[in-house]
Enzyme design. Structure first.
Site, PDB file in Angstrom:
ATOM      1  N   HIS A 919       0.851  -1.187   0.000  1.00 55.22           N
ATOM      2  CA  HIS A 919       0.000   0.000   0.000  1.00 55.22           C
ATOM      3  C   HIS A 919       0.888   1.239   0.000  1.00 55.22           C
ATOM      4  CE1 HIS A 919      -3.131  -2.740   2.076  1.00 55.22           C
ATOM      5  NE2 HIS A 919      -3.356  -2.685   0.776  1.00 55.22           N
ATOM      6  N   GLU A 922       1.362   3.680   3.024  1.00 54.82           N
ATOM      7  CA  GLU A 922       1.934   3.178   4.278  1.00 54.82           C
ATOM      8  C   GLU A 922       3.455   3.263   4.208  1.00 54.82           C
ATOM      9  OE1 GLU A 922       0.146  -0.675   4.687  1.00 54.82           O
ATOM     10  OE2 GLU A 922      -1.875   0.159   4.737  1.00 54.82           O
ATOM     11  N   HIS A1016       3.400  -3.546   6.965  1.00 56.78           N
ATOM     12  CA  HIS A1016       2.318  -2.615   6.666  1.00 56.78           C
ATOM     13  C   HIS A1016       2.348  -1.437   7.633  1.00 56.78           C
ATOM     14  CE1 HIS A1016      -0.494  -4.725   3.780  1.00 56.78           C
ATOM     15  NE2 HIS A1016       0.361  -5.705   4.063  1.00 56.78           N
ATOM     16  N   GLU A1101       2.151  -4.608  11.440  1.00 52.91           N
ATOM     17  CA  GLU A1101       1.582  -3.273  11.293  1.00 52.91           C
ATOM     18  C   GLU A1101       2.332  -2.286  12.171  1.00 52.91           C
ATOM     19  OE1 GLU A1101      -1.034  -2.351   9.452  1.00 52.91           O
ATOM     20  OE2 GLU A1101      -2.076  -4.192   8.907  1.00 52.91           O
TER      21      GLU A1101
END
Length: 1241
Positions: A919, A922, A1016, A1101
């Site tokens: 992404h 990110e 991420h 994350e």
């Protein structure tokens, strides 16, 4: 009623009077004696005791007591009026203030049904006893809110009409009508009842009670308003109120109470009026009527007058909600919500967002349509739902996979073995015999002076904290270039590397006039920065060299530097670079090629830590090279064909030498911003409404005025589509959609210039889409000042005050909302005071990390590593849709020698597969990956042991095209690549197709990775955490007994997260989750676990905001902490190896202490607090079509009591957030050998 069992003697004290009285009362009931005098006497004594002694109430409602049952049985059976009154008074005493639990007990014992039946019975008397009616309705009003079925019970029993008739017949009897209205309010919580009461004229009836300011009957007025507000929640009743002109009446009454209630003693009445207006305006007709009678102006003026009194905040907040709801929905000022850039796909998808986009006719207006004016679905019949709780629970768990057959991993290649042979070329380490390599020397290869000085460098950063007294790194004996003085007002040189399609000679001639020599001194004045021209790329035939796959030699680098300036000597660049940081207290090194002899002595790798003395960090990799960056950018292919480079990407970034605290949210900031937005509607003449930047209109002139800001985003990863000046120092900003998409607006990166110092500028990004953001919880945007960089402070810093994120009045079309109608955009607003006038500043959502920066870093790694220690390969996995290379990196240790045993050990090392940046928005994932790569390439003993333990296959950027073109989530196909792992299309998703192919190849040759981890970023949670996959934890999460599943599951998937929670300060085990969700079945984590068979398959994350636990509690996260996390991840893998193979690799314990100390010494940040995270697992909720998160939402809550951005949606969002749960797992055990022994079916 069932026969009551005898009272238990154990439930109360034997000598208690209340026991004796209850026993007598029970005997009277059991023997059906008609001794009214006895019943009166006993109940009066019980009433006296309950009124005088609190402990009696506790005894009657204690666990195991039958006191309530006896009382209710007597009430049900008696026909004596006085006995009935006594019992009703007893029950009222029991449910008095503080009796919430007792009320619930009364409801659970059938009290509601008995009271309703009593009401029906006594209503037959003519006339009914007033005292009895008052007591009955008072009691029903108290217990009604605890009984969710009371509306249905009242309607079926007939009690609803009885109460309604009493109200109609006794409008002047305040004592009787007051409890009756309270009961009607309770009945109205049922939508069918509300409609029925409305049809029977209750709304009109209430307006006979409600009136202008009066000191009389204020209690009745308050109850009437509460009842009216409850009735108006029904859209049918709301429309009826609009038709009768009650909106204007309510506003008039409100203004009257506002003016006369100068001492604010009747705030509840004023709030009740506002609550009724709020419910009426839930309908389109209500909003129109509100606007027609100048409701916006009235509420705006009254709310502004209330701001000075803090106790009136509930009035201000409710007024704010009403005004925001009634603010006319506007379309975004765009010709189309599709991206301003278009990329023709080689294949049109059959379904999905891109397919919908291509199916729209060219003339279609996709910005807004007729359904997008916030209309409501209004029906004349409103159906009640008696199973709301069950449905809510079902919805909460609906996204959790419960099919055990789907949960069990099924290792499938998915492609023919012959097809997978194409990936053999990416695994030469499995067949390499190293006969041509010199494996004798174990001494680290010294860095060549040519490489270390071949270009300007920045000390990178898994993170040395730099004190303000640090010094510039310089070569020993190297003379500083003297300041080459010239007119200080001249522009700095621009880097002519022009558009590929332009004529080279013309381009050079065009730029020649701008190539002026300038100087930068410590007293840098504002005029220099005012004259700064952005770096442009104008390619010539000479510099078409690709730097994408090999290291740059000193000779080539020197040549390329000369070519950049073309008609000027290379010292021009030298002037810019050598003076850039000369004498400044930051170890930045020279940012531009100096033009000096490239054979000089290397720069020593030591960093000054101020009072801490000198920290010698051996082999500290120096990865930033501005001139190399320029050369790489020339070969980076973008859809808009960018010809400019952002200064931060050219200069580079160092972590600032100070902590950045999570911002404390100022009280009332959101409502202040909303009020300013409402002023646009009330005072339109104050609005400038001038377009100052527009990608859709290339001819849009840049403002010439000195007090108007200038904007730009035409550089790699930039995202800003349009800017509209609203007021003198306020600007609305509109972001560009992802290419081949019509949404995903969140990432921003743009340039601002022409500012004045000390002026507060407000920026509103008005087309964000997520329903909440960490901007509401202390996160700040990032700013990079060119003037600060020139003064020796080249870093991104967190800036901005009055930051908040809220729903605005711009409407999304159904095309942009996945078919949903009436959705609104959200605004991110922040205010900035610029420190320098005429500066050039950049703003970003998070620390930018471009594709060109990655390629530059990889080339610097390739040019500086020690080939006798490190096996390093940089391959191109594939080409992206726009023709950019997707890098694949292999890192491990070289074998000790040519001996067979050493070659075998090399080839049989387990694989670790890492990926990042699927992404584009990110960017923090790339900084974590940078920390991982630097650690793996370092010369420490721990890094060497890690390389000797594993072979690392790394895809550091899975979505290069999205990153380059400033997308937030998608690739050029307009699709989220992390939803394509199940069936990637080689034409539309080449990076995912081939990354999965690598894993499928490893599976085919029986070399499954030990760990797969996809890096991420998370926009709505704090800390760093992991998501993994577990069958049992998924079943536990849905309250299904895991034992009944009869399955075996190794707890090894929890080992690495547990290690990281102990070693990485930013990591929080409590935020980790191992639940498999249906909506995530096509993500990398789930597919690699389910199809490839990797047990330790994770998404890691990293927060975009900061930490709320551990060493970094209260701090916003920076690149230092992110890179440290990447290094700590490697440290965790080393610990994992020790746990999983203790016999094969008996590593000394001191090694782990040494490597941990090294990482921490490189990343010193003052500890604010340390908290041990509790083992909790976050629940997830179903995600929407539009901006679905990769993982569960964050569980923080904004205090909406003072500034709700949108009350109904806010409550829904909070309700959708799942709660935490704590499965009984062996948290402390780290050994993979600990498993739960059951059998697979």
């Amino acid at each position: 009623m069932n026969k009551l069992r005898p009272a238990s003697e154990k439930s109360v004290t034997n000598n208690s009077r209340i026991v004796s009285l209850l026993t007598q009362l029970e005997k009277i009931n059991a023997e059906c004696l008609v001794e009214t005098d006895s019943a009166r006497y006993v109940t009066s004594k019980i009433l006296h005791l309950t009124q005088s002694q609190e402990k009696i109430k506790k005894e009657m409602t204690a666990k195991g007591s039958t006191g309530i049952e006896v009382i209710l049985s007597t009430l049900e059976n008696t026909r004596d009026l006085q006995t009935t009154l006594n019992i009703l008074n007893i029950l009222i005493e029991l449910v008095a203030v503080g009796g919430s639990r007792r009320t619930s007990i009364l409801v659970s014992k059938g009290g509601t049904q008995i009271l309703l039946q009593l009401l029906v019975n006594v209503s037959k008397d003519s006339p009914p006893n007033e005292d009895l009616m008052v007591l009955l309705h008072s009691l029903l009003a108290k217990i009604g809110p605890k009984d969710k079925k009371i509306g249905v019970k009242a309607r079926i029993s007939g009690a609803l009409n009885i109460t309604l008739n009493i109200v109609k017949q006794n409008l002047q009897n305040q004592r009787l009508i007051l409890p009756c209205l309270q009961v009607l309010r309770v009945y109205s919580t049922n939508s069918v009842n509300a409609v029925s009461l409305g049809k029977n004229g209750v709304v009109e009836l209430l307006f006979k009670i409600i009136g202008p300011f009066s000191k009389k009957n204020t209690g009745l007025m308050k109850v009437a308003l509460d009842t009216l507000a409850a009735l108006l929640k029904s859209k049918t009743n709301a429309r009826r109120a609009v038709d009768r002109g009650y909106v204007h009446v309510l506003l008039t009454i409100y203004v009257d109470w506002h003016r006369h209630d100068s001492r604010h003693r009747h705030m509840l009445i004023r709030k009740g009026i506002l609550q009724s207006i709020k419910n009426v305006t839930n309908t389109k007709l209500g909003r129109k009527a509100f606007l027609d009678v100048s409701g916006m102006k009235i509420l705006y003026n009254t709310s502004q007058e209330c701001l000075a009194v803090r106790t009136l905040d509930p009035l201000v907040n409710t007024s704010s909600l009403i005004m925001r709801k009634c603010y006319p929905k506007n379309r975004l000022p765009l010709p189309t919500i599709k991206s301003a850039f278009h990329f023709q796909l080689p294949v049109i998808p059959n379904s999905g967002p891109a397919a919908q986009l291509y199916s729209l006719p060219p003339e279609a207006d996709d910005v807004v349509d007729e359904s997008d004016d916030n209309d409501d679905t209004e029906t004349d019949t409103e159906i009640e739902n008696d199973n709301e709780d069950d449905i809510e629970q079902h919805f909460k768990n609906d996204d959790i996979e419960t099919d055990i057959n789907k949960l069990k991993p099924k290792q499938e290649l998915g492609r023919p073995t012959e097809d997978l042979k194409m990936y053999e070329i990416f695994f030469p380490e499995l067949v390499e015999d190293f006969q041509e390599y010199d494996l004798v020397s174990k001494e680290p290869k010294p860095l060549s002076t040519e490489v270390s000085l071949g270009g300007p460098i920045i000390v990178p950063t898994a993170g040395d904290e730099l004190s303000p007294t640090n010094h510039v790194l310089e070569s020993p004996g190297k003379e500083s270039h003297p300041l080459q003085m010239e007119d200080c007002n001249k522009r700095p040189i621009s880097f002519g590397l022009g558009n590929k399609n332009s004529n080279a000679d013309n381009s050079l001639q065009h730029r020649e006039g701008q190539m002026k020599l300038h100087s930068l001194c410590q007293c840098l004045n504002h005029e220099i920065v005012k004259g700064l021209d952005r770096i442009t790329l104008q390619n010539t035939a000479k510099n078409e060299q690709s730097y994408s796959s090999r290291a740059v030699t000193p000779k080539e680098f020197k040549t390329s530097c000369e070519e950049v300036t073309c008609s000027k000597p290379s010292q021009h660049v030298s002037s810019r670079g050598s003076v850039l940081l000369e004498g400044q207290p930051v170890p930045l090194g020279k940012l531009c090629c100096s033009g000096a002899d490239l054979e000089e002595e290397e720069v020593p790798c030591s960093v000054s830590l101020g009072e801490q003395g000198m920290l010698d960090v051996p082999d500290l990799l120096q990865l930033h090279d501005p001139e190399l960056y320029i050369e790489i950018v020339k070969n980076t292919k973008s859809v808009p064909e960018y010809s400019e480079v952002a200064y931060p990407d050219y200069f580079g970034h160092l972590p600032p030498p100070f902590e950045e605290l999570i911002l404390e949210r100022p009280y009332g900031v959101q409502r202040t911003k909303i009020a300013q937005d409402i002023e646009r509607l009330i005072h339109p003449s104050d609005i400038v409404d001038r377009v100052v930047y527009d990608l859709d209109s290339p001819s849009c002139p840049a403002p010439d005025e000195g007090d108007v800001l200038k904007f730009n985003s035409k550089f790699e990863s930039g995202n800003l589509r349009k800017v509209i000046q609203i007021r003198k120092n306020e600007y609305d900003l509109i972001l560009n959609a992802d290419i081949n998409s019509n949404h995903y607006h969140q990432w921003f990166y743009f340039e601002v210039s022409g500012m004045r110092a000390g002026i507060a500028y407000r920026f509103n990004i008005i087309n964000c889409e997520k329903s909440n953001s960490q901007f509401n919880y202390g996160m700040q945007p990032l700013m990079y000042s060119v003037q600060d960089a020139l003064n020796g402070q080249p870093w991104w810093i967190r800036v901005g005050t009055d930051i908040c994120y809220y729903k605005n009045h711009f409407s999304r079309s159904s095309a942009a909302a996945g078919g949903q109608k009436g959705k609104s955009y959200y605004t991110t607003t922040f205010t900035v005071n610029f420190p320098h006038k005429e500066d050039v500043c950049y703003f970003a959502y998070h620390y930018p990390y471009t594709y060109s920066a990655l390629m530059m870093h990889l080339q610097k790694l390739e040019s500086t590593y020690n080939p006798q220690q490190i096996y390093f390969r940089h391959d191109a996995l594939c080409e992206t849709l726009s023709g950019n290379s997707c890098p694949l990196v292999t890192i491990t240790a070289m074998p000790e020698s040519h001996y067979y045993e050493h070659i075998c050990q090399f080839r049989n090392r387990p694989y670790i597969f890492l990926s990042a940046r699927v992404h584009p928005g990110e960017t923090n994932s790339s900084w974590v990956m940078k920390g991982t790569l630097e650690y793996l390439m370092s010369n420490t003993a721990a890094a060497q042991n890690l390389r000797e333990s594993y072979i690392f296959k790394i895809v550091p950027m899975l979505n290069p095209d999205g990153v380059i073109n400033g997308n937030h989530r998608c690739s050029l196909s307009g699709e989220d690549l992390n939803r394509q792992w199940q069936n990637p299309n080689p034409d539309l998703h080449p990076t995912i197709y081939h990354a999965k192919g690598l894993l499928q190849y490893l599976s085919a040759i029986k070399r499954l990775p030990l760990v797969f981890c996809d890096y991420h970023g998370h926009s709505r949670k704090k800390n760093v955490f992991m998501y993994g996959c577990s069958i049992k934890e998924t079943m536990w999460h849905t309250n299904v007994s895991a034992a009944s599943c009869d399955l075996i599951e190794d707890l090894g998937y929890r080992t690495l997260p547990k290690i990281l929670s102990q070693r990485a300060p930013a990591f929080c085990m409590g935020s980790c989750s191992f639940v498999v969700e249906k909506s995530k079945e096509s993500t990398a984590r789930v597919v690699v676990w389910r199809e490839i068979g990797v047990q330790r398959s994770y998404t890691m994350e990293s927060t975009l905001c900061g930490c709320d636990q551990g060493k970094y509690k209260g701090l916003q996260i920076g690149t230092r902490e992110l890179e440290e996390m990447g290094a700590k991840f490697c440290s965790g893998l080393l610990r994992l190896k020790r746990l999983t193979s203790p016999l094969e690799y008996n590593l000394p314990p001191s090694l782990f202490d040494t490597e941990n100390d090294f990482i921490e010494s490189s990343c010193k940040v003052t500890s604010i607090a340390a908290l041990k995270p509790s083992p909790r697992y976050s629940c997830s909720s179903p995600t929407t079509y539009l901006m679905e998160e990769d993982e569960p939402r964050f569980l923080e809550e904004v205090d909406y009591s003072a500034e709700s951005s949108d009350e109904p949606e806010a409550e829904a969002d909070l309700a959708n957030n799942g709660g935490d749960f704590e499965p009984c797992l062996q948290e402390e055990g780290l050994s993979d050998s600990e498993t739960t022994r059951t059998r697979l079916p």
